[in-house]
Design an enzyme around this catalytic site. Sequence first.
Site, mmCIF file in Angstrom:
data_model
loop_
_atom_site.group_PDB
_atom_site.id
_atom_site.type_symbol
_atom_site.label_atom_id
_atom_site.label_comp_id
_atom_site.label_asym_id
_atom_site.label_seq_id
_atom_site.Cartn_x
_atom_site.Cartn_y
_atom_site.Cartn_z
ATOM 1 N N ASN A 86 22.118 0.826 25.840
ATOM 2 C CA ASN A 86 23.034 1.929 26.530
ATOM 3 C C ASN A 86 22.795 2.139 28.119
ATOM 4 O OD1 ASN A 86 23.714 4.718 26.473
ATOM 5 N ND2 ASN A 86 21.813 5.081 27.411
ATOM 6 N N TYR A 153 32.675 -1.970 37.388
ATOM 7 C CA TYR A 153 32.215 -1.497 36.254
ATOM 8 C C TYR A 153 33.241 -1.948 35.244
ATOM 9 C CZ TYR A 153 31.355 2.050 32.680
ATOM 10 O OH TYR A 153 31.032 2.657 31.559
ATOM 11 N N LYS A 157 31.717 -4.395 32.166
ATOM 12 C CA LYS A 157 32.155 -4.085 30.780
ATOM 13 C C LYS A 157 32.971 -5.246 30.057
ATOM 14 C CE LYS A 157 29.541 -0.499 30.541
ATOM 15 N NZ LYS A 157 28.245 -0.534 30.094
ATOM 16 N N THR A 190 28.278 13.736 30.503
ATOM 17 C CA THR A 190 26.998 12.955 30.969
ATOM 18 C C THR A 190 27.023 13.050 32.450
ATOM 19 O OG1 THR A 190 27.879 10.676 31.135
ATOM 20 C CG2 THR A 190 26.814 11.492 29.048
#
Length: 250
Positions: A86, A153, A157, A190
């Site tokens: 994670n 990013y 991913k 988050t």
Amino acid sequence: MNYAIVTGASKGLGASAALRFISEGIPVITVSRNENTTLKQAAESAGISYTHYSCDLSSAQQVQSVFAQICDEVFVDAENVYVINNAGVIEPIDVAGELDAALVQSNIQVNLTAPILISNLLLQKAKNTDSSVVIANVTSGAGERPIQGWSIYCSTKAAVNMFTMTAGLELENSGSSSKVIAFSPGLMDTDMQVTIRSSSEEAFADVDTFRNYKESGNLRSPDTVAGALVKLVLAENLENGKVYKVNDLL
């Protein structure tokens, strides 16, 4: 014996996933720089085994060392090991030509290299001990489309998705009982979202869109997403190499 291993478990999705495993009665091992004492207390109250390993996932050396220790602990009596890769970082948020080199290296190590090294080691140990592992690599919709300011990013991913699909294919072809999947959690409330909303418009053209997500209440809670994630990895009909999306599970 079953075990759950969760990286980036100090807060957010990782903490919520670890707590959900505890509620399922599964011993939990957390890996992050800082320990979440709430998880420790929850495990003690539930009478569930809990261990925390401090690790800087931006260091390949630490990843290898810490997970070698974890394997020594787990694979003595492991039957099934559930792994949530994670931990992740969004920075650097900036356009190509303005990227911070140190942040680029850290992003690639945490988002891509670490989950590959972890998966590689655990799959090897599972094979050698006739155990099964289920690995869920947390990914993002950003791995499927370009987003201005998120080149690193998006790239990491996308690479995580391809690693997952390829590793899943290899496991299927070998007849292994282990599984590797990816999980796209969608928009969550988050700290990563806080970082995104604090970006400048020059660095991230869509910053106002993400600020509106928060203001309009369109961010799911980590607890809701973690519930879907843990239910998924505990299911018996997982498709090896598949990229699962939370919107299809809720």
